[in-house]
Design an enzyme around this catalytic site. Structure first.
Site, PDB file in Angstrom:
ATOM      1  N   HIS A  34       0.832  -1.202   0.000  1.00  0.00           N
ATOM      2  CA  HIS A  34       0.000   0.000   0.000  1.00  0.00           C
ATOM      3  C   HIS A  34       0.872   1.259   0.000  1.00  0.00           C
ATOM      4  CE1 HIS A  34      -3.914  -2.099   1.514  1.00  0.00           C
ATOM      5  NE2 HIS A  34      -3.369  -2.690   0.481  1.00  0.00           N
ATOM      6  N   GLU A  89       0.815   3.963   1.716  1.00  0.00           N
ATOM      7  CA  GLU A  89       1.218   4.476   3.033  1.00  0.00           C
ATOM      8  C   GLU A  89       2.423   3.695   3.548  1.00  0.00           C
ATOM      9  OE1 GLU A  89      -1.683   3.292   1.959  1.00  0.00           O
ATOM     10  OE2 GLU A  89      -3.331   3.878   3.263  1.00  0.00           O
ATOM     11  N   CYS A 135      -5.901   1.284   5.487  1.00  0.00           N
ATOM     12  CA  CYS A 135      -6.471   0.031   5.987  1.00  0.00           C
ATOM     13  C   CYS A 135      -5.898  -0.276   7.377  1.00  0.00           C
ATOM     14  CB  CYS A 135      -6.155  -1.106   5.016  1.00  0.00           C
ATOM     15  SG  CYS A 135      -4.426  -1.619   5.072  1.00  0.00           S
ATOM     16  N   CYS A 194      -1.997  -0.798   7.396  1.00  0.00           N
ATOM     17  CA  CYS A 194      -1.252   0.469   7.320  1.00  0.00           C
ATOM     18  C   CYS A 194      -1.419   1.271   8.605  1.00  0.00           C
ATOM     19  CB  CYS A 194      -1.698   1.280   6.107  1.00  0.00           C
ATOM     20  SG  CYS A 194      -1.161   0.527   4.563  1.00  0.00           S
TER      21      CYS A 194
HETATM   22  N1  LIG Z   1      -5.377   2.990   1.887  1.00  0.00           N
HETATM   23  C1  LIG Z   1      -5.087   2.187   0.827  1.00  0.00           C
HETATM   24  C2  LIG Z   1      -6.028   1.308   0.331  1.00  0.00           C
HETATM   25  C3  LIG Z   1      -5.708   0.534  -0.758  1.00  0.00           C
HETATM   26  N2  LIG Z   1      -4.483   0.628  -1.309  1.00  0.00           N
HETATM   27  C4  LIG Z   1      -4.181  -0.136  -2.518  1.00  0.00           C
HETATM   28  C5  LIG Z   1      -4.187  -1.618  -2.493  1.00  0.00           C
HETATM   29  C6  LIG Z   1      -4.613  -1.984  -3.903  1.00  0.00           C
HETATM   30  O1  LIG Z   1      -3.495  -1.873  -4.794  1.00  0.00           O
HETATM   31  C7  LIG Z   1      -5.618  -0.895  -4.232  1.00  0.00           C
HETATM   32  C8  LIG Z   1      -7.038  -1.253  -3.854  1.00  0.00           C
HETATM   33  O2  LIG Z   1      -7.575  -1.987  -4.918  1.00  0.00           O
HETATM   34  P1  LIG Z   1      -9.159  -2.188  -5.094  1.00  0.00           P
HETATM   35  O3  LIG Z   1      -9.607  -3.173  -4.077  1.00  0.00           O
HETATM   36  O4  LIG Z   1      -9.837  -0.852  -4.910  1.00  0.00           O
HETATM   37  O5  LIG Z   1      -9.305  -2.698  -6.507  1.00  0.00           O
HETATM   38  O6  LIG Z   1      -5.196   0.214  -3.460  1.00  0.00           O
HETATM   39  C9  LIG Z   1      -3.557   1.521  -0.809  1.00  0.00           C
HETATM   40  O7  LIG Z   1      -2.439   1.645  -1.330  1.00  0.00           O
HETATM   41  N3  LIG Z   1      -3.872   2.265   0.266  1.00  0.00           N
HETATM   42 ZN   LIG Z   2      -3.078  -0.361   3.765  1.00  0.00          ZN
END
Ligand SMILES: Nc1ccn([C@H]2C[C@H](O)[C@@H](COP(=O)(O)O)O2)c(=O)n1
Ligand SMILES: [Zn+2]
Length: 164
Positions: free
Chosen positions: A82, A84, A108, A111
């Site tokens: 992610h 973060e 999430c 993170c």
């Molecule tokens: N706070 C976050 C939430 C999600 N991510 C990343 C992880 C995946 O690459 C994407 C989420 O994919 P989706 O389920 O929307 O198709 O985003 C993050 O970096 N930071």
């Molecule tokens: Zn995360």
């Protein structure tokens, strides 16, 4: 003309702008997330976006979502780091104690643990599209318990155009 320019961007516009710019580096076809960590005196310390770890090819590892593939081994979630966490891990300068994190999407639970343990004290986020999921509810629960302050960035409506 003797006075200063008045239409310069604010600190929040600057750092959230950097977070949105970082998100443009993501290869994730569905959700691009960017992050920017800033010291309490407004110096940029680190940046990140969501992507696969070093050595894990963007062209070989899967970018699909679990429910489409019906096999978590063939979906992105086991592999994507992610934004973060990447921003935290990209920092090479020592302590992030007392810093601020600008991120385009609410963190999430995983993170949130890294944010708390690294000493980040303030979180400014753009969107909260997964706010009703257990992962984000658990994230808020931990951030609240640990006293990490968070608030949603209020869009000013200013359009930033850069021709590169
Ligand atoms: N706070 C976050 C939430 C999600 N991510 C990343 C992880 C995946 O690459 C994407 C989420 O994919 P989706 O389920 O929307 O198709 O985003 C993050 O970096 N930071
Ligand atoms: Zn995360």
């Amino acid at each position: 003309m003797s006075g200063k320019r008045e239409d310069y961007i604010s600190w929040d516009e600057y750092f959230m702008g950097v977070a949105y710019l970082s998100a443009l580096r993501s290869k994730d076809p569905n959700t691009q997330v960017g992050a920017c960590i800033v010291s309490d005196d407004n110096k940029i310390l680190s940046m990140g976006y969501n992507g696969f770890p070093r050595g894990c090819s963007d062209d070989e590892f899967p970018w699909g979502k679990e429910h489409e593939q019906d096999d978590p081994y063939q979906a992105k979630y086991f592999y994507a780091t992610h934004s973060e966490l990447n921003a935290i891990l990209n920092y090479r300068g020592g302590s992030l104690e007392g810093s601020k994190l600008y991120v385009t999407l609410f963190p999430c639970n995983e993170c949130a643990k890294a944010i708390i343990q690294s000493g980040i004290r303030t979180l400014i986020y753009g969107e909260d599209k997964y706010g009703d999921t257990a992962a984000v509810r658990a994230s808020k629960r931990m951030l609240n318990a640990a006293g990490v302050r968070y608030y949603q960035y209020t869009k000013t409506g200013r359009k930033l155009q850069i021709i590169v």
